[in-house]
Design a protein around this motif. Structure first.
Motif, PDB file in Angstrom:
ATOM      1  N   GLN A   4     -36.502  10.681 -25.169  1.00 26.53           N
ATOM      2  CA  GLN A   4     -37.170  10.978 -26.440  1.00 26.53           C
ATOM      3  C   GLN A   4     -38.649  10.646 -26.407  1.00 26.53           C
ATOM      4  N   ALA A  43     -44.538  13.652 -29.825  1.00 27.82           N
ATOM      5  CA  ALA A  43     -44.885  14.896 -29.136  1.00 27.82           C
ATOM      6  C   ALA A  43     -46.328  15.324 -29.377  1.00 27.82           C
ATOM      7  N   GLN A  44     -46.980  14.764 -30.410  1.00 31.69           N
ATOM      8  CA  GLN A  44     -48.367  15.139 -30.702  1.00 31.69           C
ATOM      9  C   GLN A  44     -49.367  14.378 -29.836  1.00 31.69           C
ATOM     10  N   GLN A  88     -36.513  15.175 -31.405  1.00 33.42           N
ATOM     11  CA  GLN A  88     -36.139  14.592 -30.125  1.00 33.42           C
ATOM     12  C   GLN A  88     -37.298  13.880 -29.438  1.00 33.42           C
ATOM     13  N   ASP A  89     -38.503  13.950 -30.008  1.00 28.67           N
ATOM     14  CA  ASP A  89     -39.663  13.278 -29.412  1.00 28.67           C
ATOM     15  C   ASP A  89     -40.703  13.065 -30.512  1.00 28.67           C
ATOM     16  N   ARG A  90     -40.650  11.893 -31.141  1.00 31.44           N
ATOM     17  CA  ARG A  90     -41.515  11.672 -32.304  1.00 31.44           C
ATOM     18  C   ARG A  90     -42.968  11.440 -31.922  1.00 31.44           C
ATOM     19  N   ARG A 143     -51.398  13.059 -26.565  1.00 29.33           N
ATOM     20  CA  ARG A 143     -51.829  13.478 -25.223  1.00 29.33           C
ATOM     21  C   ARG A 143     -53.188  12.837 -24.964  1.00 29.33           C
ATOM     22  N   LEU A 184     -50.339  19.885 -32.465  1.00 27.45           N
ATOM     23  CA  LEU A 184     -48.987  19.544 -32.029  1.00 27.45           C
ATOM     24  C   LEU A 184     -48.357  18.630 -33.075  1.00 27.45           C
ATOM     25  N   PRO A 186     -44.871  16.028 -34.215  1.00 33.95           N
ATOM     26  CA  PRO A 186     -43.707  15.297 -33.711  1.00 33.95           C
ATOM     27  C   PRO A 186     -42.444  16.143 -33.831  1.00 33.95           C
ATOM     28  N   LYS A 187     -41.504  15.889 -32.943  1.00 35.11           N
ATOM     29  CA  LYS A 187     -40.223  16.588 -32.972  1.00 35.11           C
ATOM     30  C   LYS A 187     -39.100  15.576 -33.134  1.00 35.11           C
ATOM     31  N   THR A 211     -40.755  11.549 -23.724  1.00 31.50           N
ATOM     32  CA  THR A 211     -41.280  12.237 -22.538  1.00 31.50           C
ATOM     33  C   THR A 211     -42.773  12.482 -22.639  1.00 31.50           C
ATOM     34  N   HIS A 212     -43.283  12.779 -23.843  1.00 30.55           N
ATOM     35  CA  HIS A 212     -44.715  13.018 -23.983  1.00 30.55           C
ATOM     36  C   HIS A 212     -45.510  11.735 -23.746  1.00 30.55           C
TER      37      HIS A 212
END
Length: 264
Positions: free
Chosen positions: A226, A139-140, A135-137, A142, A130, A132-133, A228-229
């Motif tokens: 931004q 995102a990787q 809109q969500d840095r 979990r 995964l 980073p995006k 959410t993850h």
């Protein structure tokens, strides 16, 4: 005796270490290091521990850093009795080989330094990493399942779900001690945190992120969409926070014991 810690902050995701290390080793004992600082052996000689954090994204500078003068100094520091703690991205470079399945579907392989006698593969929980995006840095990030053992009158095997961000599973360890394993089988899973003597020093190589605690994830999660993850991970980490703290307390105890022995 205070452990003097240096954290590489240039180009790394070091905020978690900057939060946790003062609590582990004393508020005035943490120095921020640049890559140039790592090339200065005299500066490193004043430190008891060097910490190499992970990174945001997938473009790791660590193979370049560790194969140069900085890497020579870091490993020399450990050989002389220092402590090296690597988290996620630099752990790949410390292993003898790397196989990384990037988020774009490519597979990156290379030879590592071999400080850790393991083959590093990642990610552990999906085919491709995964990333980073915009809109969500985060995102990787979990949580993944791990197991570890707590010593007592009778050793107890503990299962937990702890923070993770595309770090390596360490396979085939022979001389290294596996402190935490990926998966739910303590006797079979690959290394998630591995301990290795290097000369007179101690290397703590981690493929998970035990430095990332619940309070930090909750603080990020409160900042909006931004993150959410991170909010999802905070909910998953909450019932596992005490288990995460068991690991950081053991790392602290290992570092203090090694440091006191090294200067004794």
């Amino acid at each position: 005796m205070t452990i003097q810690v240096g954290v590489l902050t240039e180009g790394t995701a070091s905020s978690s270490f900057l939060r946790i290390l003062p609590n582990m080793f004393g508020g005035r004992s943490v120095a921020r290091l640049s890559v140039a600082d790592l090339t200065d052996s005299a500066k490193l000689s004043s430190l008891s521990m060097i910490v190499l954090p992970g990174i945001d994204g997938e473009d790791s500078p660590y193979s370049r850093i560790l194969e140069g003068r900085a890497g020579t100094n870091i490993l020399s520091h450990a050989e002389k009795g220092g402590i090296l703690w690597s988290s996620c991205a630099p752990t790949y470079a410390l292993c003898r080989s790397t196989e990384y399945h990037a988020s774009n579907g490519t597979v990156k392989t290379r030879k590592g330094l071999g400080i850790i006698d393991a083959d590093a593969t990642g990610p552990v929980d999906r085919v491709d990493a995964l990333a980073p995006k915009r809109q969500d840095r985060f995102a990787q990030l979990r949580c993944v399942p791990v197991t570890f053992e707590v010593m007592g009158a009778e050793p107890t095997k503990i299962r937990a779900r702890l923070p993770y961000g595309n770090g390596p599973a360490m396979n085939g360890c022979q001389e290294s001690e596996i402190m935490v394993r990926f998966g739910t089988d303590y006797d079979e899973g690959p290394g998630a945190i591995v301990l290795k003597r290097h000369g007179n020093g101690l290397v703590i190589a981690s493929g998970i992120l035990p430095e990332l605690g619940l309070s930090e994830t909750q603080a990020y999660a409160a900042n909006g969409r931004q993150f959410t993850h991170v909010a999802r991970m905070a909910r998953e980490l909450a019932p596992n926070e005490k288990r995460r703290q068991i690991i950081t307390r053991r790392i602290r105890a290992l570092c203090l014991a090694h440091h006191n022995f090294a200067i004794g």
